[in-house]
Enzyme design. Sequence first.
Site, PDB file in Angstrom:
ATOM      1  N   LYS A 291      51.788 -60.978 130.462  1.00  0.00           N
ATOM      2  CA  LYS A 291      53.602 -60.671 130.137  1.00  0.00           C
ATOM      3  C   LYS A 291      54.914 -61.650 129.236  1.00  0.00           C
ATOM      4  O   LYS A 291      54.142 -62.980 129.795  1.00  0.00           O
ATOM      5  CB  LYS A 291      54.199 -59.872 131.984  1.00  0.00           C
ATOM      6  CG  LYS A 291      55.393 -59.200 132.104  1.00  0.00           C
ATOM      7  CD  LYS A 291      55.812 -59.370 133.251  1.00  0.00           C
ATOM      8  CE  LYS A 291      56.925 -58.824 133.898  1.00  0.00           C
ATOM      9  NZ  LYS A 291      56.995 -58.332 135.224  1.00  0.00           N
TER      10      LYS A 291
ATOM     11  N   SER B   6      58.658 -53.922 135.778  1.00  0.00           N
ATOM     12  CA  SER B   6      59.239 -54.351 135.122  1.00  0.00           C
ATOM     13  C   SER B   6      57.621 -54.239 134.513  1.00  0.00           C
ATOM     14  O   SER B   6      58.487 -54.893 133.033  1.00  0.00           O
ATOM     15  CB  SER B   6      59.717 -55.361 135.239  1.00  0.00           C
ATOM     16  OG  SER B   6      58.591 -56.761 136.028  1.00  0.00           O
TER      17      SER B   6
ATOM     18  N   SER C  93      56.222 -54.402 140.478  1.00  0.00           N
ATOM     19  CA  SER C  93      56.424 -54.723 139.101  1.00  0.00           C
ATOM     20  C   SER C  93      54.999 -53.993 138.184  1.00  0.00           C
ATOM     21  O   SER C  93      55.178 -54.069 136.735  1.00  0.00           O
ATOM     22  CB  SER C  93      57.657 -55.738 138.679  1.00  0.00           C
ATOM     23  OG  SER C  93      58.353 -55.847 139.222  1.00  0.00           O
TER      24      SER C  93
END
Lengths: 483, 489
Positions: free
Chosen positions: B77, B152, B176
């Site tokens: 990420k 996310s 997330s």
Amino acid sequence: MDFEIVIGFEVHTELKTKTKVWCACANEFGGPPNSHVCPVCLGMPGSLPVLNREAFTLALKTALALQCDVPRITTFDRKNYYYPDLPKNYQISQNDKFLGTGGYLEIDLGEAGHKKIRIHNIHLEEDAGKNIHPEDKNVTYSLVDLNRAGVPLLEIVTQPDIRSKEEAAAFMTQMRNFLQYLDVSDCKMQEGSLRFELNMSLRPKGSDAFGQKVEVKNLNSMSVVLKCIDAEFDRQSDMLRNGERVMSETRLWDEVKNETRAMRSKERANDYRYFPDPDLVDVDITPEIRAAAQATIPELPLARRRRFEEQYGLPAYDASVLTASFTTANYFEKAVESHPSPKGISNWIMTEGLAWLNKQPEDTTIDDFPVKSAAIAELVKLIDTGAITGKIAKQVFPIMLETGKSPAVIVEEKGLKPVDDSALGPIIDEVLADPRNEKTIADLRGGKAAAMGALMGAVMKRSGGKANPATVTPLIRKKLGLE
Amino acid sequence: MHLPTAHELSEQLNRGETTSVKLTQQYLEKIERTEPRLHSFITVLGHEALAAAEASDRRRAYELPKSPFDGVPVAVKDNMITKGTKTTCASRILDNFVPPYNGTVVQKLQDAGMIVIGKANLDEFAMGSSTENSAFGRSNNPWNTDLVPGGSSGGSATCVAGGQVPWSLGSDTGGSIRQPAALCGIVGMKPTYGRVSRYGLVAFASSLDQIGPMTLDVEDTAHLLKMISGYDTKDSTSANLPVPDYAEEMRKGSLRGKKVARPKEFFTGEGMDAGVARVVDAAVEKLASLGAEIVDVSMPHLKYSISCYYLVATAECSSNLARYDGAQYGYRTEGAKNIVEMFSKSRAEGFGAEVKRRIMMGTHALSAGYYDAYYSKALKIRTLLKQDYDAALKQADLIVAPTSPIPAFPAGAKADPMSMYLCDIFTLSLNLAGYCGISLPAGFTANEGLPVGVQLFAGAFEEVKLLQASYEFEKALGVVGSRLPAVVG
């Protein structure tokens, strides 16, 4: 109306650690800008602080030495505010579970006795960097040096216990000395490793209520703090006499104008939004950790002063003057170690050493004195063994100060050795034969002991000060048949 | 045909059936083919990945691999710090930020010889549940590209589900990792707080953030978890505990006789999509059929978890994100007349709407006069929530919960922030408690054929227990590898 000064201090002192408080960067003054930095003290995204044990131990040691209440658990909080020298735009500090509360520093006010200045709290935090504003007026930028960012900073907040400029002066010198004894900080005000922030208010003499206090920053020497106290006294008392209200605000000292000026109003609520720093864990001050820190506390000024009186037989005055500075006391003890003549050495330090020191900038210590402790010891030894006279020593000393040479070398080079006893005879004969001395000789014969001093002076003058008084007196008496 | 897992690729490499360069090239080609439809990445590391793959192959040629996974590609990420590779957090304010250091987890991946092939898309600073808050455009769900992948860690989910990379890392502050894993039909795990170092994870909410694996199956999760876990002297909040061989330990458990708590507050049906509910209920029945005893419990403070979370998380983020001011790195506005203007304009122009909203909420919650009413109260609720978890885990070995009340939804469908926050209703209480949890693919909605996830939770540092149950549960559910998404590399 007469006003009384009420002062509290916030003492900031940079701790003498190898590395910074949250990272492994060197804790060193100076260096090219931004040369002692890493992702942590630069506040880079993703970086995290880890508490430096050494910094914590020095802080704990100070809290314990100041007799503070130290809790079992202490925590760190974030103080949020925006400033370019603060890379994270928050300062890691303590605002809730302080490292220490209560406690005091007992200050010596000379004839006025002793006074305890109480401590509100003592806490560990990080120092900020420095903003540099180029002097060139055409330059439209400022620069930031973050070498100092993350240097461990101990803040000692006192109660408003100080009532005069003299007490403020005593507090500052004695707090500095205390921190130097603890060996936790360099305490150099010019380098910023010791800073005093002044909280000052006035109140009518005899009143118990506190007036509205003003905080003053940017005071980079003790003499500036004292000047500032005068300036604030004038400013605040004028305001009060004119019926004006003193504003709660932070003011800055203006070195050029010798006055304070408003920096920011506290009444526009500076909200730091403190909250516990989630990146750091609670510190558990176990009995073992506490005992270990306690064990590192050295002999403190008062104890050392008593020891100087007992061990070296020094008068109370000498002991108090010598121990009023950690470095001076060390200098004295080192000198005594190489020549055990405490009072003689003390005299030289108190006259020549401290006279020199008084002419130097504030941060100077006896360690910067060109005459090292071994040289002072040697000089006193030369006197004690009769190798030179005290008068000669007074001539030798300025040369030591100027050249750094050892006293023995100077005596040799300048031919300042005492006059050989065999050479004294003719000198004394000349003095006794001098018609100007007839009356003095008569006085001496008549039993006036003080007359010997005058004859001695004449012998000294004639010998260029090199005659040894201990030898001169019996010789004169012998030659005059007074034995 | 199913997508190859990392442990399968590792075996192929170990047997010499393929090379890291071949694998890396294949995945780069897959990315090239599918990226226009998925938009999983903010940065793809073509040359760097191939150079690393060549080095890996040389190590294997000398029989000196750094780990069994030496040469296997991975995505992280884009809120994980990568030395020399820009790390944006999907924010304009960091779009030019190239870090001078590696985060601990990224360093661990490199130390294991793994090939970091890309930096995955996310909601700006990990704030969101759909990737719509990315300053660089949203990612698309491989099962239906009109739908969001969740967030996310949306890009970390789409790149794995869409076959662009065998596995990835996400970060989980309130769900997330688990919510996008559920919406994209993969496995996503949030380890116990402190299990994985946060050094080099750009902070959103420091007391909640945790990095975790996003994989095609539980076995890969076990392998990746082992690789990234462990004590880190650079993170004061990391736990100094040994790291078990999760993949080994995972096989040693059985659900038979285990008690699984079913908190009634998670199963009220309120706000729950009927299709999702059916899949989750069937999964709970499957647990029972494996011999687990389902225990009905109540966790009365769960109803406060969204309020509590949005006070704690926003308070921390308001301080964590203060450093983005344009002074030292990142975006700086042009022509500011003074420092205050430079700070405020850089931030106004650099941050997106949701980030600003949360900074403002958090600033308010910490302000003098409001602290006691908001932040301080939230901390008390957090303690009570944790006590609810402790009570449930005293009665049972594990807790079962839905992952998301709804399947993947169309972009723009959750324009109201509150409706977006409700997406995390089943996930965020776990972060407040600090314990570990996993979302497993449980099946597909009957009507749309969209993936549905189911969660298991376990107590502090009980990842072994969690993985043992998950490994068996996954096999019984039989969902992994059963269907391929519409877009697949």
